[in-house]
Design a protein around this motif. Sequence first.
Motif, PDB file in Angstrom:
ATOM      1  N   PRO A   1       0.801  -1.227   0.000  1.00  0.00           N
ATOM      2  CA  PRO A   1       0.000   0.000   0.000  1.00  0.00           C
ATOM      3  C   PRO A   1       0.837   1.282   0.000  1.00  0.00           C
ATOM      4  O   PRO A   1       0.480   2.248  -0.668  1.00  0.00           O
ATOM      5  CB  PRO A   1      -0.836  -0.095   1.271  1.00  0.00           C
ATOM      6  CG  PRO A   1      -0.867  -1.550   1.614  1.00  0.00           C
ATOM      7  CD  PRO A   1       0.438  -2.106   1.113  1.00  0.00           C
ATOM      8  N   ALA A   2       1.933   1.291   0.719  1.00  0.00           N
ATOM      9  CA  ALA A   2       2.768   2.501   0.760  1.00  0.00           C
ATOM     10  C   ALA A   2       3.323   2.825  -0.627  1.00  0.00           C
ATOM     11  O   ALA A   2       3.289   3.970  -1.080  1.00  0.00           O
ATOM     12  CB  ALA A   2       3.899   2.335   1.767  1.00  0.00           C
ATOM     13  N   LEU A   3       3.812   1.792  -1.321  1.00  0.00           N
ATOM     14  CA  LEU A   3       4.325   1.984  -2.670  1.00  0.00           C
ATOM     15  C   LEU A   3       3.210   2.419  -3.618  1.00  0.00           C
ATOM     16  O   LEU A   3       3.399   3.315  -4.441  1.00  0.00           O
ATOM     17  CB  LEU A   3       4.990   0.700  -3.173  1.00  0.00           C
ATOM     18  CG  LEU A   3       5.481   0.741  -4.630  1.00  0.00           C
ATOM     19  CD1 LEU A   3       6.574   1.782  -4.802  1.00  0.00           C
ATOM     20  CD2 LEU A   3       5.962  -0.644  -5.049  1.00  0.00           C
ATOM     21  N   ASP A   4       2.048   1.772  -3.492  1.00  0.00           N
ATOM     22  CA  ASP A   4       0.925   2.118  -4.364  1.00  0.00           C
ATOM     23  C   ASP A   4       0.548   3.589  -4.225  1.00  0.00           C
ATOM     24  O   ASP A   4       0.313   4.276  -5.220  1.00  0.00           O
ATOM     25  CB  ASP A   4      -0.284   1.239  -4.047  1.00  0.00           C
ATOM     26  CG  ASP A   4      -0.055  -0.222  -4.420  1.00  0.00           C
ATOM     27  OD1 ASP A   4       0.861  -0.505  -5.221  1.00  0.00           O
ATOM     28  OD2 ASP A   4      -0.777  -1.078  -3.881  1.00  0.00           O
ATOM     29  N   TRP A   5       0.478   4.087  -2.991  1.00  0.00           N
ATOM     30  CA  TRP A   5       0.108   5.490  -2.771  1.00  0.00           C
ATOM     31  C   TRP A   5       1.199   6.431  -3.267  1.00  0.00           C
ATOM     32  O   TRP A   5       0.901   7.513  -3.795  1.00  0.00           O
ATOM     33  CB  TRP A   5      -0.205   5.744  -1.293  1.00  0.00           C
ATOM     34  CG  TRP A   5      -1.606   5.338  -0.969  1.00  0.00           C
ATOM     35  CD1 TRP A   5      -2.009   4.229  -0.296  1.00  0.00           C
ATOM     36  CD2 TRP A   5      -2.809   6.041  -1.334  1.00  0.00           C
ATOM     37  NE1 TRP A   5      -3.372   4.183  -0.215  1.00  0.00           N
ATOM     38  CE2 TRP A   5      -3.888   5.290  -0.849  1.00  0.00           C
ATOM     39  CE3 TRP A   5      -3.058   7.212  -2.032  1.00  0.00           C
ATOM     40  CZ2 TRP A   5      -5.214   5.680  -1.035  1.00  0.00           C
ATOM     41  CZ3 TRP A   5      -4.384   7.603  -2.212  1.00  0.00           C
ATOM     42  CH2 TRP A   5      -5.439   6.831  -1.714  1.00  0.00           C
ATOM     43  N   GLN A   6       2.447   6.043  -3.128  1.00  0.00           N
ATOM     44  CA  GLN A   6       3.532   6.886  -3.641  1.00  0.00           C
ATOM     45  C   GLN A   6       3.454   6.989  -5.164  1.00  0.00           C
ATOM     46  O   GLN A   6       3.556   8.080  -5.727  1.00  0.00           O
ATOM     47  CB  GLN A   6       4.888   6.319  -3.218  1.00  0.00           C
ATOM     48  CG  GLN A   6       5.171   6.476  -1.746  1.00  0.00           C
ATOM     49  CD  GLN A   6       6.433   5.740  -1.331  1.00  0.00           C
ATOM     50  OE1 GLN A   6       7.171   5.218  -2.163  1.00  0.00           O
ATOM     51  NE2 GLN A   6       6.682   5.681  -0.034  1.00  0.00           N
ATOM     52  N   LEU A   7       3.276   5.859  -5.815  1.00  0.00           N
ATOM     53  CA  LEU A   7       3.183   5.858  -7.276  1.00  0.00           C
ATOM     54  C   LEU A   7       1.939   6.607  -7.750  1.00  0.00           C
ATOM     55  O   LEU A   7       1.973   7.307  -8.763  1.00  0.00           O
ATOM     56  CB  LEU A   7       3.192   4.422  -7.807  1.00  0.00           C
ATOM     57  CG  LEU A   7       4.495   3.649  -7.585  1.00  0.00           C
ATOM     58  CD1 LEU A   7       4.335   2.200  -8.055  1.00  0.00           C
ATOM     59  CD2 LEU A   7       5.655   4.337  -8.285  1.00  0.00           C
ATOM     60  N   PHE A   8       0.834   6.462  -7.018  1.00  0.00           N
ATOM     61  CA  PHE A   8      -0.377   7.196  -7.353  1.00  0.00           C
ATOM     62  C   PHE A   8      -0.138   8.700  -7.255  1.00  0.00           C
ATOM     63  O   PHE A   8      -0.532   9.463  -8.140  1.00  0.00           O
ATOM     64  CB  PHE A   8      -1.531   6.789  -6.427  1.00  0.00           C
ATOM     65  CG  PHE A   8      -2.749   7.637  -6.603  1.00  0.00           C
ATOM     66  CD1 PHE A   8      -3.620   7.422  -7.662  1.00  0.00           C
ATOM     67  CD2 PHE A   8      -3.029   8.682  -5.724  1.00  0.00           C
ATOM     68  CE1 PHE A   8      -4.742   8.206  -7.832  1.00  0.00           C
ATOM     69  CE2 PHE A   8      -4.146   9.472  -5.888  1.00  0.00           C
ATOM     70  CZ  PHE A   8      -5.004   9.235  -6.943  1.00  0.00           C
ATOM     71  N   GLY A   9       0.508   9.144  -6.194  1.00  0.00           N
ATOM     72  CA  GLY A   9       0.787  10.567  -6.014  1.00  0.00           C
ATOM     73  C   GLY A   9       1.632  11.136  -7.142  1.00  0.00           C
ATOM     74  O   GLY A   9       1.369  12.230  -7.641  1.00  0.00           O
ATOM     75  N   ILE A  10       2.632  10.391  -7.551  1.00  0.00           N
ATOM     76  CA  ILE A  10       3.489  10.829  -8.660  1.00  0.00           C
ATOM     77  C   ILE A  10       2.674  10.911  -9.951  1.00  0.00           C
ATOM     78  O   ILE A  10       2.757  11.893 -10.696  1.00  0.00           O
ATOM     79  CB  ILE A  10       4.692   9.880  -8.815  1.00  0.00           C
ATOM     80  CG1 ILE A  10       5.606  10.011  -7.606  1.00  0.00           C
ATOM     81  CG2 ILE A  10       5.440  10.154 -10.109  1.00  0.00           C
ATOM     82  CD1 ILE A  10       6.654   8.914  -7.496  1.00  0.00           C
TER      83      ILE A  10
END
Length: 85
Positions: free
Chosen positions: A31-40
């Motif tokens: 989830p942390a990676l998913d949210w980071q990639l989503f933000g970018i």
Amino acid sequence: MLAPRDGCSTLIASRWADPVQSAVLENSGDPALDWQLFGIAQTGQLNIANRDKADALETIRRCEARDAAAVRQIGRPWWRRLLPG
């Protein structure tokens, strides 16, 4: 010189009326990676939307200046139309 026939809005690309799609929140299991990639990705989509808006407004401003110059030229006496400016 004749006034331009087409309004300024006709010069705007029709695709600019289409909404810029939101980024997609993936599910990789982290989830942390998913949210980071989503933000970018979402920031990239916002950049596209802002670019399109700025381009459209610049086109309209240039068109309005063109139209104002044509109206000034038309309003001049015929003998002054032969002079530059």
